[in-house]
Scaffold this motif. Structure first.
Motif, PDB file in Angstrom:
ATOM      1  N   GLU A   1     -28.255  27.034  13.569  1.00 11.98           N
ATOM      2  CA  GLU A   1     -28.954  25.799  13.195  1.00 11.98           C
ATOM      3  C   GLU A   1     -28.120  24.865  12.329  1.00 11.98           C
ATOM      4  N   THR A   2     -27.073  25.377  11.685  1.00 12.63           N
ATOM      5  CA  THR A   2     -26.244  24.561  10.804  1.00 12.63           C
ATOM      6  C   THR A   2     -24.770  24.883  11.057  1.00 12.63           C
ATOM      7  N   LEU A   3     -23.896  24.035  10.525  1.00 14.25           N
ATOM      8  CA  LEU A   3     -22.463  24.283  10.653  1.00 14.25           C
ATOM      9  C   LEU A   3     -22.053  25.572   9.932  1.00 14.25           C
ATOM     10  N   THR A   4     -22.756  25.892   8.843  1.00 15.88           N
ATOM     11  CA  THR A   4     -22.483  27.152   8.149  1.00 15.88           C
ATOM     12  C   THR A   4     -22.778  28.344   9.044  1.00 15.88           C
ATOM     13  N   HIS A   5     -23.911  28.301   9.754  1.00 19.73           N
ATOM     14  CA  HIS A   5     -24.241  29.379  10.692  1.00 19.73           C
ATOM     15  C   HIS A   5     -23.170  29.492  11.771  1.00 19.73           C
ATOM     16  N   LEU A   6     -22.684  28.346  12.236  1.00 15.64           N
ATOM     17  CA  LEU A   6     -21.648  28.349  13.265  1.00 15.64           C
ATOM     18  C   LEU A   6     -20.367  28.980  12.735  1.00 15.64           C
ATOM     19  N   ASP A   7     -20.005  28.634  11.495  1.00 16.52           N
ATOM     20  CA  ASP A   7     -18.811  29.226  10.881  1.00 16.52           C
ATOM     21  C   ASP A   7     -18.949  30.740  10.769  1.00 16.52           C
ATOM     22  N   ILE A   8     -20.156  31.213  10.428  1.00 12.98           N
ATOM     23  CA  ILE A   8     -20.379  32.657  10.307  1.00 12.98           C
ATOM     24  C   ILE A   8     -20.230  33.329  11.666  1.00 12.98           C
ATOM     25  N   ALA A   9     -20.761  32.696  12.713  1.00 13.55           N
ATOM     26  CA  ALA A   9     -20.617  33.259  14.057  1.00 13.55           C
ATOM     27  C   ALA A   9     -19.150  33.399  14.433  1.00 13.55           C
ATOM     28  N   VAL A  10     -18.346  32.412  14.053  1.00 12.43           N
ATOM     29  CA  VAL A  10     -16.905  32.477  14.317  1.00 12.43           C
ATOM     30  C   VAL A  10     -16.273  33.606  13.503  1.00 12.43           C
ATOM     31  N   GLN A  11     -16.646  33.717  12.218  1.00 12.20           N
ATOM     32  CA  GLN A  11     -16.103  34.777  11.358  1.00 12.20           C
ATOM     33  C   GLN A  11     -16.473  36.165  11.876  1.00 12.20           C
TER      34      GLN A  11
ATOM     35  N   PRO B   1     -29.582  38.229  17.050  1.00 11.28           N
ATOM     36  CA  PRO B   1     -30.631  37.269  16.676  1.00 11.28           C
ATOM     37  C   PRO B   1     -30.209  36.412  15.490  1.00 11.28           C
ATOM     38  N   GLY B   2     -30.759  35.205  15.451  1.00 14.07           N
ATOM     39  CA  GLY B   2     -30.367  34.236  14.439  1.00 14.07           C
ATOM     40  C   GLY B   2     -30.567  34.708  13.014  1.00 14.07           C
ATOM     41  N   HIS B   3     -31.644  35.456  12.755  1.00 12.24           N
ATOM     42  CA  HIS B   3     -31.896  35.837  11.364  1.00 12.24           C
ATOM     43  C   HIS B   3     -30.831  36.804  10.859  1.00 12.24           C
ATOM     44  N   LEU B   4     -30.221  37.583  11.762  1.00 14.24           N
ATOM     45  CA  LEU B   4     -29.143  38.458  11.327  1.00 14.24           C
ATOM     46  C   LEU B   4     -27.869  37.659  11.042  1.00 14.24           C
ATOM     47  N   VAL B   5     -27.591  36.692  11.901  1.00 16.07           N
ATOM     48  CA  VAL B   5     -26.428  35.827  11.658  1.00 16.07           C
ATOM     49  C   VAL B   5     -26.593  35.107  10.321  1.00 16.07           C
TER      50      VAL B   5
END
Length: 248
Positions: free
Chosen positions: A217-227, A182-186
């Motif tokens: 929702e943001t590029l930072t969230h996307l970077d975290i998903a990649v990490q 879920p998004g809130h955990l990411v």
């Protein structure tokens, strides 16, 4: 908003009309950046009350038993949409949410498998997502149906992964192909730092499961998903849910 009891008759009638429809939110591969799937989300546009909150709609549907007809209606609509995507050369999968209550009907799994086979789709074209209430699922009724579906090429996804809602040993009994964080955990993970969520992703991969990060929702969230090592991402940064089925 009227009392939920007042919505029961309206929902029972609406399930056979265009008041009930699906919107689709795409998922992208974090390796290629391409759209690989889209999640179908059920919506109800009441003629007098406007858009009904999806959580309220599902609660009413489960309480009244309308969930069975609603689920089959959504499945048929989504499989028709999948056929349209194939006609446009879009080799995407479609994810359809299912309620634990739907497995109380012994014919549910067979119906899904038959509808899937009748349209001639290949393995992996359809993903059924078990909701966050999956710990309450009756394994005696559900597991044979889930295994039948997996044998027929339908994939099984589990939502809210990483929230300790399912014991690891029980999770392994489910014939899963995918888990969704879920998004809130990411969003709770600080960029560049190791967290327990990394371990959860690694555990899923060790079990041969694909991992989808939701709520991006943001590029930072996307970077975290990649990490984190997630395989796919879904969220408003990529695209909001849309009734249109043609994504760029």
């Amino acid at each position: 908003m009227p009392l939920r009891e007042d919505l029961a008759d309206d929902l029972a009638a609406a399930v056979r009309t265009p008041e009930i429809f699906a919107v689709y939110q795409p998922q992208v591969s974090l390796e290629s950046g391409s759209i690989v799937a889209a999640e179908a989300l059920c919506r109800w546009r009441h003629p007098q009350l406007g858009d009904i909150d999806p959580v309220t709609m599902i609660e009413v549907a489960e309480r009244t038993g309308v969930i069975h007809e609603l689920g089959r209606r959504m499945l048929d609509e989504c499989l028709d949409t999948l056929r349209d995507w194939r006609g446009m050369g879009r080799a995407w999968a479609v994810t359809v949410n299912v309620s634990p209550a739907q497995f109380e009907d012994d014919s549910f799994g067979g119906h899904v498998a038959d509808q899937f086979a009748r349209r001639g789709f290949g393995p992996g074209s359809l993903v059924l997502e078990l909701s966050h209430d999956s710990p309450s699922i009756d394994e005696g009724a559900a597991l044979p149906q889930l295994r039948l579906l997996r044998d027929r090429g339908v994939e099984i996804s589990l939502g809210d992964y990483g929230m300790d809602t399912v014991a690891p040993e029980r999770l392994r009994r489910l014939p899963l192909t995918e888990v969704k964080i879920p998004g809130h955990l990411v969003r709770s993970v600080e960029s560049g730092t190791r967290s327990s969520l990394h371990d959860e992703v690694e555990r899923a991969h060790a079990d041969g499961l694909r991992v989808v990060a939701e709520g991006i929702e943001t590029l930072t969230h996307l970077d975290i998903a990649v990490q984190l090592g997630c395989d796919r991402a879904q969220g408003f940064l990529i695209r909001e849910p849309d009734a249109e089925i043609v994504f760029p």
